[in-house]
Structures are given as C-alpha cells and as structure tokens.
Design a protein around this motif. Structure first.
Motif, short mmCIF file in Angstrom:
data_model
loop_
_atom_site.label_atom_id
_atom_site.label_comp_id
_atom_site.label_asym_id
_atom_site.label_seq_id
_atom_site.Cartn_x
_atom_site.Cartn_y
_atom_site.Cartn_z
N MET A 31 0.80 -0.91 0.35
CA MET A 31 -0.02 0.17 0.37
C MET A 31 0.57 1.37 -0.08
O MET A 31 1.94 1.45 0.17
CB MET A 31 -0.83 0.12 1.24
N ILE A 32 0.73 2.21 -0.79
CA ILE A 32 1.61 3.46 -0.89
C ILE A 32 0.46 4.08 0.25
O ILE A 32 -0.18 4.68 0.89
CB ILE A 32 1.13 4.00 -2.55
N ASP A 33 1.43 5.23 0.44
CA ASP A 33 1.48 6.86 1.38
C ASP A 33 1.05 7.20 0.51
O ASP A 33 2.01 8.36 -0.06
CB ASP A 33 2.50 6.93 1.99
N GLU A 34 -0.37 7.65 0.21
CA GLU A 34 -0.78 8.77 -0.79
C GLU A 34 -0.69 9.87 -0.30
O GLU A 34 -0.73 11.06 -0.77
CB GLU A 34 -2.47 7.93 -1.31
N GLU A 35 -1.12 10.04 0.96
CA GLU A 35 -1.16 11.60 2.11
C GLU A 35 0.55 12.13 1.58
O GLU A 35 0.57 13.19 1.45
CB GLU A 35 -1.23 11.34 3.49
N TYR A 36 1.35 10.93 2.06
CA TYR A 36 2.94 11.62 1.77
C TYR A 36 3.76 11.73 0.60
O TYR A 36 3.90 12.82 0.42
CB TYR A 36 3.77 10.46 2.72
N ILE A 37 3.03 11.02 -0.40
CA ILE A 37 3.07 11.45 -2.09
C ILE A 37 2.28 12.66 -2.46
O ILE A 37 2.84 13.54 -2.91
CB ILE A 37 2.75 10.58 -2.62
N GLU A 38 1.20 13.18 -1.97
CA GLU A 38 0.59 14.26 -2.23
C GLU A 38 1.88 15.19 -1.95
O GLU A 38 1.67 16.65 -2.11
CB GLU A 38 -0.58 14.20 -1.78
N LYS A 39 1.58 15.17 -0.24
CA LYS A 39 2.39 16.64 0.19
C LYS A 39 3.88 16.65 -0.79
O LYS A 39 4.22 17.46 -0.84
CB LYS A 39 2.40 15.90 1.45
N LYS A 40 4.59 15.24 -0.46
CA LYS A 40 5.69 15.97 -1.92
C LYS A 40 5.54 16.18 -2.96
O LYS A 40 6.23 17.05 -3.93
CB LYS A 40 6.58 14.21 -2.22
N THR A 41 3.44 15.89 -4.03
CA THR A 41 4.39 16.83 -5.21
C THR A 41 4.36 17.82 -4.93
O THR A 41 4.53 18.82 -5.59
CB THR A 41 2.74 16.11 -5.48
N ILE A 42 2.79 18.43 -3.52
CA ILE A 42 2.75 20.01 -3.72
C ILE A 42 3.92 21.12 -3.51
O ILE A 42 4.20 22.02 -3.79
CB ILE A 42 1.78 20.20 -2.13
N ASP A 43 4.54 19.94 -2.16
CA ASP A 43 6.45 20.48 -1.87
C ASP A 43 6.70 20.93 -3.51
O ASP A 43 8.08 22.14 -3.45
CB ASP A 43 7.13 19.89 -1.27
N THR A 44 6.89 19.78 -4.47
CA THR A 44 8.02 20.44 -5.61
C THR A 44 7.42 21.48 -6.50
O THR A 44 7.91 21.94 -6.76
CB THR A 44 7.75 18.18 -6.40
N LEU A 45 6.31 20.94 -6.62
CA LEU A 45 5.05 22.28 -6.95
C LEU A 45 5.90 23.75 -6.80
O LEU A 45 6.16 24.87 -7.33
CB LEU A 45 3.90 21.95 -7.47
N ASN A 46 5.49 23.76 -4.93
CA ASN A 46 6.25 25.27 -4.38
C ASN A 46 7.85 25.25 -4.61
O ASN A 46 8.41 26.53 -5.00
CB ASN A 46 5.55 25.02 -3.31
#
Length: 180
Positions: free
Chosen positions: A1-16
């Motif tokens: 199972m992937i950690d969707e919350e963590y990955i979504e945060k990493k995506t937002i951090d990347t865009l920022n």
C-alpha cells in the motif's frame, strides 16, 4: 500500500519549490523538470519501454547531452502519455532517488509490464503532479454543475489537464468521485 498523503505532500512541495504558477490551466511538466535541473527529450526506445531517467551527479554529459540529469520518453507515444511519463520519472526522482545510499548515479527504465510498489508510487505522484487535487476537484465540480454526462466530463477533464481519459478515470477513483 502506498502512502498517498505523503506522496501528495511531496508533489505539492515540488510544485512550491519550482515556484509553479498555480493560475495556469495545466501543469507544464517539462518546465517543472527543467526547474529541477533535467533535460527532457524524445528517445527512440523499444515499443515496451515508456521512458527512462538517468542521473549522474557532476557529470559533464549523459549520452552525449550536456547535463547530469536526463529524462527520455518514447518518441512514438502521444502527447498526453509523454506528459505522464515525464511526471512519473520526476516522481522517481523526488520519491526514490534521495532515498538511495549512493546518490551519485541513478538509472531507471519504465516498462509497460506489471507494476510494483515503486512504480505505483511514481504513478500516483504523476497523477498528483498533472492533476493536483484542488485544481482537479474544482474543475470536476464546475463540470458537474453543467449536468454533463460522465463520459463528457471525463473527456473535458482529459483535454483540460492534457492527460488520457484512463488517467482521469483513475484520478476520479483516487479522489472518491466515482458514482457521484
């Protein structure tokens, strides 16, 4: 199972981190890759290979191209799929490259065959990068108010975000929008 919350945060951090313009209609994934230091290009690859990422820190060139970070996409793919491949490779960079013990070199090739945990993480990152939750939900709700058919909504969302209809359907599932 992937950690969707963590990955979504990493995506937002990347865009920022790349100071991405949130008012744009869609994410220019090549611009994101360039801001992360990558050169992106089409590559003549075997039919079953979607793309690759090569990182060789401090190198003058990779495959004769003046860079130390390279993303290649299968030249025969359509634009929407190429965008996904680039986003997927960025996902490997953000999620997996920095976890390596020896960070000097990294090479990864994506095949169309079965997906493992690492590939699923990179896929989820790519979906979040190309169709950020808030922006996707906003566009979905706007279309929903027009009382369009589900199929028409999917096609319009795919065109808006420049992704495939399968990617939109999967994103709708991930965000719990199926059957609404």
């Amino acid at each position: 199972m992937i950690d969707e919350e963590y990955i979504e945060k990493k995506t937002i951090d990347t865009l920022n981190n790349v100071k991405y313009n949130d008012s744009a209609d869609y994410i220019d994934v090549i611009d994101v890759a360039k801001k992360l230091g990558f050169v992106v290009g089409n590559a003549g690859l075997e039919r079953d290979v979607d793309g690759f990422i090569l990182i060789k820190e401090g190198a003058d060139n990779i495959l004769g191209i003046k860079t130390d970070k390279l993303i290649g996409v299968n030249a025969t793919q359509e634009l929407a799929w190429k965008r996904f491949i680039i986003a997927h490779e960025i996902g490997h960079y953000i999620l997996h490259y920095n976890k390596q013990k020896d960070r000097g070199m990294y090479a990864h090739r994506d095949h169309k065959k079965g997906k493992d945990h690492v590939e699923n993480e990179a896929d989820f990152f790519a979906a979040n990068l190309l169709m950020p939750r808030n922006k996707f939900m906003e566009k979905y709700r706007q279309l929903e108010q027009k009382h369009l058919s589900r199929e028409d909504m999917i096609i319009l969302l795919a065109n808006k975000f420049i992704v495939t209809r399968d990617m939109v359907e999967r994103r709708c599932e991930e965000l719990g929008l199926i059957g609404e």
